[in-house]
Design a protein around this motif. Structure first.
Motif, PDB file in Angstrom:
ATOM      1  N   SER A  71       0.835  -1.211   0.000  1.00 46.10           N
ATOM      2  CA  SER A  71       0.000   0.000   0.000  1.00 46.10           C
ATOM      3  C   SER A  71       0.872   1.265   0.000  1.00 46.10           C
ATOM      4  CB  SER A  71      -1.013  -0.036   1.143  1.00 46.10           C
ATOM      5  OG  SER A  71      -0.579   0.712   2.230  1.00 46.10           O
ATOM      6  N   GLN A  72       2.063   1.203   0.616  1.00 41.71           N
ATOM      7  CA  GLN A  72       2.992   2.347   0.556  1.00 41.71           C
ATOM      8  C   GLN A  72       3.441   2.579  -0.889  1.00 41.71           C
ATOM      9  OE1 GLN A  72       5.998   1.173   3.413  1.00 41.71           O
ATOM     10  NE2 GLN A  72       4.795   1.914   5.145  1.00 41.71           N
ATOM     11  N   VAL A  73       3.747   1.501  -1.595  1.00 44.86           N
ATOM     12  CA  VAL A  73       4.167   1.606  -2.999  1.00 44.86           C
ATOM     13  C   VAL A  73       3.023   2.181  -3.837  1.00 44.86           C
ATOM     14  CG1 VAL A  73       4.825   0.266  -5.054  1.00 44.86           C
ATOM     15  CG2 VAL A  73       5.953  -0.170  -2.851  1.00 44.86           C
ATOM     16  N   GLU A  74       1.792   1.716  -3.577  1.00 45.90           N
ATOM     17  CA  GLU A  74       0.629   2.238  -4.319  1.00 45.90           C
ATOM     18  C   GLU A  74       0.434   3.737  -4.041  1.00 45.90           C
ATOM     19  OE1 GLU A  74      -2.224  -0.613  -2.940  1.00 45.90           O
ATOM     20  OE2 GLU A  74      -1.890  -1.965  -4.654  1.00 45.90           O
ATOM     21  N   ASN A  75       0.691   4.165  -2.801  1.00 48.18           N
ATOM     22  CA  ASN A  75       0.605   5.597  -2.464  1.00 48.18           C
ATOM     23  C   ASN A  75       1.659   6.402  -3.217  1.00 48.18           C
ATOM     24  OD1 ASN A  75      -1.526   5.318  -0.738  1.00 48.18           O
ATOM     25  ND2 ASN A  75      -0.290   5.217   1.128  1.00 48.18           N
ATOM     26  N   PHE A  76       2.876   5.864  -3.282  1.00 47.12           N
ATOM     27  CA  PHE A  76       3.941   6.548  -4.040  1.00 47.12           C
ATOM     28  C   PHE A  76       3.514   6.716  -5.501  1.00 47.12           C
ATOM     29  CE2 PHE A  76       7.316   4.471  -1.054  1.00 47.12           C
ATOM     30  CZ  PHE A  76       7.226   5.520  -0.167  1.00 47.12           C
ATOM     31  N   ILE A  77       2.902   5.676  -6.050  1.00 46.57           N
ATOM     32  CA  ILE A  77       2.472   5.718  -7.458  1.00 46.57           C
ATOM     33  C   ILE A  77       1.413   6.807  -7.643  1.00 46.57           C
ATOM     34  CG2 ILE A  77       1.258   4.414  -9.278  1.00 46.57           C
ATOM     35  CD1 ILE A  77       2.722   1.880  -8.124  1.00 46.57           C
TER      36      ILE A  77
ATOM     37  N   ARG B  37       3.700  -8.314  -6.785  1.00 47.56           N
ATOM     38  CA  ARG B  37       2.663  -7.274  -6.926  1.00 47.56           C
ATOM     39  C   ARG B  37       3.258  -5.870  -6.890  1.00 47.56           C
ATOM     40  NH1 ARG B  37      -2.102  -8.884  -2.928  1.00 47.56           N
ATOM     41  NH2 ARG B  37      -3.089  -7.032  -3.829  1.00 47.56           N
ATOM     42  N   ILE B  38       4.344  -5.707  -6.109  1.00 48.65           N
ATOM     43  CA  ILE B  38       5.040  -4.407  -6.069  1.00 48.65           C
ATOM     44  C   ILE B  38       5.650  -4.136  -7.443  1.00 48.65           C
ATOM     45  CG2 ILE B  38       7.090  -3.223  -5.131  1.00 48.65           C
ATOM     46  CD1 ILE B  38       6.496  -4.631  -2.436  1.00 48.65           C
ATOM     47  N   THR B  39       6.335  -5.150  -7.975  1.00 50.01           N
ATOM     48  CA  THR B  39       6.976  -5.016  -9.293  1.00 50.01           C
ATOM     49  C   THR B  39       5.940  -4.665 -10.358  1.00 50.01           C
ATOM     50  OG1 THR B  39       8.702  -6.594  -8.664  1.00 50.01           O
ATOM     51  CG2 THR B  39       8.383  -6.237 -11.018  1.00 50.01           C
ATOM     52  N   LYS B  40       4.810  -5.379 -10.345  1.00 51.18           N
ATOM     53  CA  LYS B  40       3.758  -5.160 -11.355  1.00 51.18           C
ATOM     54  C   LYS B  40       3.172  -3.749 -11.229  1.00 51.18           C
ATOM     55  CE  LYS B  40      -0.371  -7.257 -13.425  1.00 51.18           C
ATOM     56  NZ  LYS B  40      -0.742  -5.985 -14.022  1.00 51.18           N
ATOM     57  N   ALA B  41       2.878  -3.331  -9.996  1.00 52.05           N
ATOM     58  CA  ALA B  41       2.283  -1.997  -9.775  1.00 52.05           C
ATOM     59  C   ALA B  41       3.198  -0.896 -10.324  1.00 52.05           C
ATOM     60  CB  ALA B  41       2.024  -1.782  -8.287  1.00 52.05           C
ATOM     61  N   ALA B  42       4.488  -0.986 -10.021  1.00 50.47           N
ATOM     62  CA  ALA B  42       5.433   0.057 -10.467  1.00 50.47           C
ATOM     63  C   ALA B  42       5.631   0.024 -11.979  1.00 50.47           C
ATOM     64  CB  ALA B  42       6.771  -0.117  -9.754  1.00 50.47           C
ATOM     65  N   THR B  43       5.799  -1.185 -12.549  1.00 49.61           N
ATOM     66  CA  THR B  43       6.049  -1.261 -14.002  1.00 49.61           C
ATOM     67  C   THR B  43       4.800  -0.857 -14.787  1.00 49.61           C
ATOM     68  OG1 THR B  43       5.690  -3.656 -13.879  1.00 49.61           O
ATOM     69  CG2 THR B  43       7.964  -2.919 -13.969  1.00 49.61           C
ATOM     70  N   ASP B  44       3.606  -1.234 -14.288  1.00 48.00           N
ATOM     71  CA  ASP B  44       2.360  -0.815 -14.961  1.00 48.00           C
ATOM     72  C   ASP B  44       2.243   0.713 -14.977  1.00 48.00           C
ATOM     73  OD1 ASP B  44       1.744  -3.430 -15.375  1.00 48.00           O
ATOM     74  OD2 ASP B  44       0.024  -3.528 -14.005  1.00 48.00           O
ATOM     75  N   ALA B  45       2.727   1.340 -13.901  1.00 53.37           N
ATOM     76  CA  ALA B  45       2.649   2.812 -13.801  1.00 53.37           C
ATOM     77  C   ALA B  45       3.816   3.486 -14.530  1.00 53.37           C
ATOM     78  CB  ALA B  45       2.650   3.220 -12.334  1.00 53.37           C
ATOM     79  N   GLY B  46       4.763   2.684 -15.004  1.00 52.38           N
ATOM     80  CA  GLY B  46       5.920   3.237 -15.709  1.00 52.38           C
ATOM     81  C   GLY B  46       6.874   3.996 -14.798  1.00 52.38           C
TER      82      GLY B  46
ATOM     83  N   ASP C  97       9.041  10.102  -8.935  1.00 51.12           N
ATOM     84  CA  ASP C  97       9.885   9.847 -10.116  1.00 51.12           C
ATOM     85  C   ASP C  97      10.539   8.473 -10.082  1.00 51.12           C
ATOM     86  OD1 ASP C  97       9.638  12.527 -11.341  1.00 51.12           O
ATOM     87  OD2 ASP C  97      10.576  13.163  -9.474  1.00 51.12           O
ATOM     88  N   ALA C  98      10.671   7.913  -8.875  1.00 48.99           N
ATOM     89  CA  ALA C  98      11.254   6.572  -8.729  1.00 48.99           C
ATOM     90  C   ALA C  98      10.858   6.024  -7.362  1.00 48.99           C
ATOM     91  CB  ALA C  98      12.776   6.621  -8.863  1.00 48.99           C
ATOM     92  N   ILE C  99      10.903   4.706  -7.246  1.00 50.01           N
ATOM     93  CA  ILE C  99      10.550   4.049  -5.976  1.00 50.01           C
ATOM     94  C   ILE C  99      11.692   3.117  -5.579  1.00 50.01           C
ATOM     95  CG2 ILE C  99       8.961   2.424  -4.851  1.00 50.01           C
ATOM     96  CD1 ILE C  99       6.769   3.471  -6.827  1.00 50.01           C
ATOM     97  N   VAL C 100      12.094   3.207  -4.299  1.00 50.12           N
ATOM     98  CA  VAL C 100      13.106   2.296  -3.752  1.00 50.12           C
ATOM     99  C   VAL C 100      12.417   1.423  -2.701  1.00 50.12           C
ATOM    100  CG1 VAL C 100      15.269   2.111  -2.431  1.00 50.12           C
ATOM    101  CG2 VAL C 100      15.008   3.914  -4.153  1.00 50.12           C
ATOM    102  N   VAL C 101      12.604   0.113  -2.804  1.00 55.39           N
ATOM    103  CA  VAL C 101      11.972  -0.808  -1.855  1.00 55.39           C
ATOM    104  C   VAL C 101      13.020  -1.735  -1.243  1.00 55.39           C
ATOM    105  CG1 VAL C 101      10.324  -2.723  -1.593  1.00 55.39           C
ATOM    106  CG2 VAL C 101       9.726  -0.765  -3.028  1.00 55.39           C
ATOM    107  N   ASN C 102      13.015  -1.782   0.092  1.00 54.44           N
ATOM    108  CA  ASN C 102      13.776  -2.782   0.834  1.00 54.44           C
ATOM    109  C   ASN C 102      12.716  -3.804   1.269  1.00 54.44           C
ATOM    110  OD1 ASN C 102      14.505  -3.100   4.196  1.00 54.44           O
ATOM    111  ND2 ASN C 102      15.877  -3.960   2.671  1.00 54.44           N
TER     112      ASN C 102
END
Length: 302
Positions: free
Chosen positions: A67-73, A92-101, A78-83
């Motif tokens: 949900s944090q990644v979805e909020n960033f999107i 699902r994180i990978t898909k959400a970010a790549t779908d959003a470009g 401009d970019a997302i860093v995930v630990n």
């Protein structure tokens, strides 16, 4: 006046690259160094061409992290860093970010997924190398025989799996070194202490404690000290090379550690985020090497 000030400050940061950072947890010693070093790196960029990091604590919760990644999107960073909290649950994180470009950088823990799509990079270290370096040093010190106990990190992290794999790869060459016990202390000092205290109380005999990180190794040394075990008679190995770990080696409370370069990973992750946000080429898998820390070279790491 307030409006004109807001506009002025808006102009100053208009060119800033905004990066959302989701950390698996804030209350982890080594990850704190990683976070602080990312922050330092971001602040080193010139004003007006800077980098703004927004840190979020996933509190070891996979759902919270997604949900944090979805909020960033939705904030259009401009970019997302995930630990990642769980390296097996990143699809699902990978898909959400790549779908959003939006460019995605995994730091410190590489997802289990073999081939990551374009626009996704990893900045990490080879955890098997850490396990191999640590165990080889201890095996040499043990003269190739004896009993060991293994303190495992969080079982949801492939760092735990791979460091232990590296340890066992070395053990395959030493049939006279036996694993007496192997349990998770989930990276924590007090859990490492409790486990080793229990094993000593149960009368288990071991010549070395092989720990997936420094924190649990320090806990092990505290438990042995409390039990009156002579310092140095049980070898203790950690991984990370945290300041506390380095002090423990200097004092003789720990035998060996393996330096995991928080600054190297932090700089690599922020630089990758900036380059990807600017559509510049980056290496997809950046490996930051581990280094063995012994009593002989510990001063070089301080």
């Amino acid at each position: 006046l307030a409006l004109s000030m807001m506009l002025a400050s808006g102009v100053a940061t208009a060119a800033d690259i905004k990066v959302g950072v989701s950390m698996s947890q804030f209350d982890d010693t080594w990850l704190t160094y990683l976070r602080e070093d990312m922050d330092k790196k971001a602040k080193s960029y010139p004003k007006g061409d800077g980098v703004q990091l927004q840190f979020e604590d996933a509190r070891a919760d996979v759902v919270k992290q997604l949900s944090q990644v979805e909020n960033f999107i939705s904030q259009k960073v401009d970019a997302i860093v995930v630990n990642p909290v769980d390296t097996a649950a990143t699809a699902r994180i990978t898909k959400a970010a790549t779908d959003a470009g939006i460019p995605l950088i995994y730091v410190n823990r590489r997802p289990d997924q073999k081939d990551l799509p374009k626009g996704v990079v990893t900045v990490a270290s080879d955890d098997m190398e850490a396990g191999r370096l640590q165990m080889q040093y201890l095996a040499d010190k043990m003269g190739g025989k004896g009993n060991i106990v293994i303190l495992l990190g969080d079982l949801a992290n492939n760092a735990t799996t791979n460091r232990t794999k590296g340890v066992k790869e070395v053990l395959a060459k030493y049939p006279d070194i036996k694993i007496e016990q192997e349990q998770t202390g989930i990276w924590l000092r007090d859990k490492g202490m409790t486990l080793v205290n229990d094993w000593v109380t149960q009368g288990r005999k071991f010549d070395a404690v092989v720990s997936n990180n420094d924190e649990m190794a320090i806990g092990a040394s505290m438990a042995l000290k409390t039990a009156g075990v002579e310092k140095g008679s049980v070898l203790i190995g950690g991984v990370d090379g945290t300041p506390d770990g380095l002090n423990a080696i200097t004092k003789g409370d720990m035998t060996v550690s393996v330096f995991q370069d928080a600054n190297g990973q932090a700089v690599g992750a922020v630089e990758a985020a900036v380059k990807m946000a600017r559509n510049e080429p980056v290496e997809q898998n950046l490996l930051v090497p581990f280094k063995l820390i012994t009593p002989d070279n510990v001063k070089d790491f301080k």
